[in-house]
Design a protein around this motif. Structure first.
Motif, short mmCIF file in Angstrom:
data_model
loop_
_atom_site.label_atom_id
_atom_site.label_comp_id
_atom_site.label_asym_id
_atom_site.label_seq_id
_atom_site.Cartn_x
_atom_site.Cartn_y
_atom_site.Cartn_z
N VAL A 99 -4.35 1.26 -7.36
CA VAL A 99 -5.68 1.89 -7.42
C VAL A 99 -6.49 1.32 -8.58
CG1 VAL A 99 -6.88 4.07 -7.79
CG2 VAL A 99 -4.86 4.01 -6.34
N ALA A 111 1.04 9.43 -1.80
CA ALA A 111 0.60 9.46 -3.20
C ALA A 111 0.32 10.89 -3.64
CB ALA A 111 -0.63 8.59 -3.38
N LYS A 112 -0.32 11.66 -2.76
CA LYS A 112 -0.61 13.06 -3.11
C LYS A 112 0.69 13.85 -3.25
CE LYS A 112 -3.41 17.03 -1.80
NZ LYS A 112 -4.38 17.59 -0.83
N PRO A 148 0.59 5.05 1.19
CA PRO A 148 -0.30 5.96 1.94
C PRO A 148 -0.81 7.10 1.07
CG PRO A 148 1.64 5.40 3.23
CD PRO A 148 1.89 4.86 1.84
N GLU A 149 -2.04 7.50 1.33
CA GLU A 149 -2.67 8.52 0.49
C GLU A 149 -1.87 9.83 0.50
OE1 GLU A 149 -6.78 9.01 1.28
OE2 GLU A 149 -6.97 10.81 0.04
N ALA A 150 -1.34 10.18 1.68
CA ALA A 150 -0.58 11.44 1.77
C ALA A 150 0.69 11.36 0.90
CB ALA A 150 -0.20 11.71 3.22
N ASP A 210 1.61 3.04 -7.35
CA ASP A 210 0.36 3.35 -6.64
C ASP A 210 -0.82 3.36 -7.60
OD1 ASP A 210 -1.20 4.30 -4.34
OD2 ASP A 210 -1.33 6.16 -5.49
N ASN A 221 0.84 -1.20 0.00
CA ASN A 221 0.00 0.00 0.00
C ASN A 221 0.88 1.25 0.00
OD1 ASN A 221 -2.48 1.49 0.25
ND2 ASN A 221 -1.90 1.89 2.38
#
Length: 325
Positions: A220, A40-41, A36-38, A216, A34
């Protein structure tokens, strides 16, 4: 045909595409891998900063030209027009409701920054270096499609004044647009002296960050594959034929305004891509009744992998064949 196959094979074995494939595998196999969303942003922000800055530096060297103005106008017109074609095809090929079809169509007038980045790297590897100002075209194509999508949706379902106000703000101050255009202007103002200071950051790290970001994206995309059931065969077919349609329109436009083969290929990559960052964010606010699993599946799980593996080398080969160079 041999050239297309050769280019496609070269693209398929590039690190960026292989990391995307690794993400797909890990997602399908239900690995606990995985990003982390932060993180990836942050990766997305880095890519947009680097793209915008390098484009601005390139324009500072070339200056504002008629070619730049024509390319920008071509991008804006394509972004406004392509959702109309996409909407017609979606209504004819699927059973989607009008609002979801309009929201999905907007994704196909806007662009995918990551597809453009992967395409620019591929073009460079193929000896087709596009003009730096194509980054400005990329930024200008982000938002017109959103307006067309809303006009189409408005025929089926109205929106109140508050929603429209939020939309105007979302479009004008969308983070992707602000960062891309801002970085572009900074690069243009600072020129080569600015590049000398940031080169280790925006150039040397670029390939590694792109590979991690595409890993990533693969994860997704694998999670979105289940959304294909709602689309049916017609929807899946749309996700595969709309990119070449957009690219064909871009090629005709590029030929009319006298673009080079490399710039034509870059415009085809832009027109053949579909947004999965800026437009979904705008549609979430403007058209909450539209089904996000449909438009995210189309743009991220179908069109994006197609462009990354086959579309980009196909567009490059066709541009070289049609325009030469």
């Amino acid at each position: 045909m041999i050239e297309v196959i050769s280019l496609a094979l070269a693209n398929l074995t590039s690190p960026a595409v292989l990391f995307f494939a690794l993400g797909i595998f890990a997602g399908v196999a239900k690995s606990d891998l995985n990003v982390p969303e932060a993180v990836a942003k942050g990766l997305a922000l880095y890519l947009m900063l680097a793209i915008g800055f390098k484009g601005g530096v390139a324009v500072s060297e070339q200056g504002f030209t008629a070619a730049l103005a024509l390319a920008a106008l071509a991008g804006i017109v394509l972004s406004f027009a392509m959702p109309l074609i996409a909407y017609g095809l979606l209504r004819a090929m699927t059973k989607l409701d009008p609002v979801t079809a309009a929201a999905s169509a907007a994704h196909y007038g806007s662009i995918s920054v990551v597809t453009f980045v992967a395409g620019a790297e591929f073009l460079q590897m193929s000896g087709m270096v596009s003009s730096g100002y194509m980054v400005a075209v990329l930024a200008l194509m982000e938002t017109p499609a959103i307006l067309t999508g809303l006009i189409l949706a408005g025929r089926a379902a109205g929106s109140d004044q508050r929603t429209r106000s939020e939309l105007v703000r979302e479009v004008a101050l969308n983070g992707s647009v602000v960062l891309l255009l801002g970085s572009f202007l900074i690069g243009m103002l600072s020129g080569q002296s600015g590049m000398a200071k940031l080169e280790p950051f925006v150039v040397d790290l670029f390939q590694g960050v792109l590979a991690l970001f595409l890993l990533d994206m693969g994860l997704v995309a694998a999670r979105r594959l289940s959304g294909a059931k709602k689309l049916g065969a017609g929807g899946i077919a749309f996700g595969l034929i709309m990119p070449p349609i957009g690219a064909s329109l871009a090629l005709a436009t590029a030929w009319l305004i006298g673009m080079s083969a490399a710039d034509a290929a870059a415009l085809m990559i832009l027109a053949g891509s579909a947004s999965y960052i800026a437009v979904p964010a705008a549609m979430r606010i403007a058209l909450p009744q539209a089904d996000p699993s449909v438009y995210l599946t189309l743009s991220l799980a179908i069109t994006f992998p197609f462009n990354l593996t086959l579309g980009i080398p196909l567009y490059a080969a066709v541009a070289r064949l049609a325009i030469g160079g």
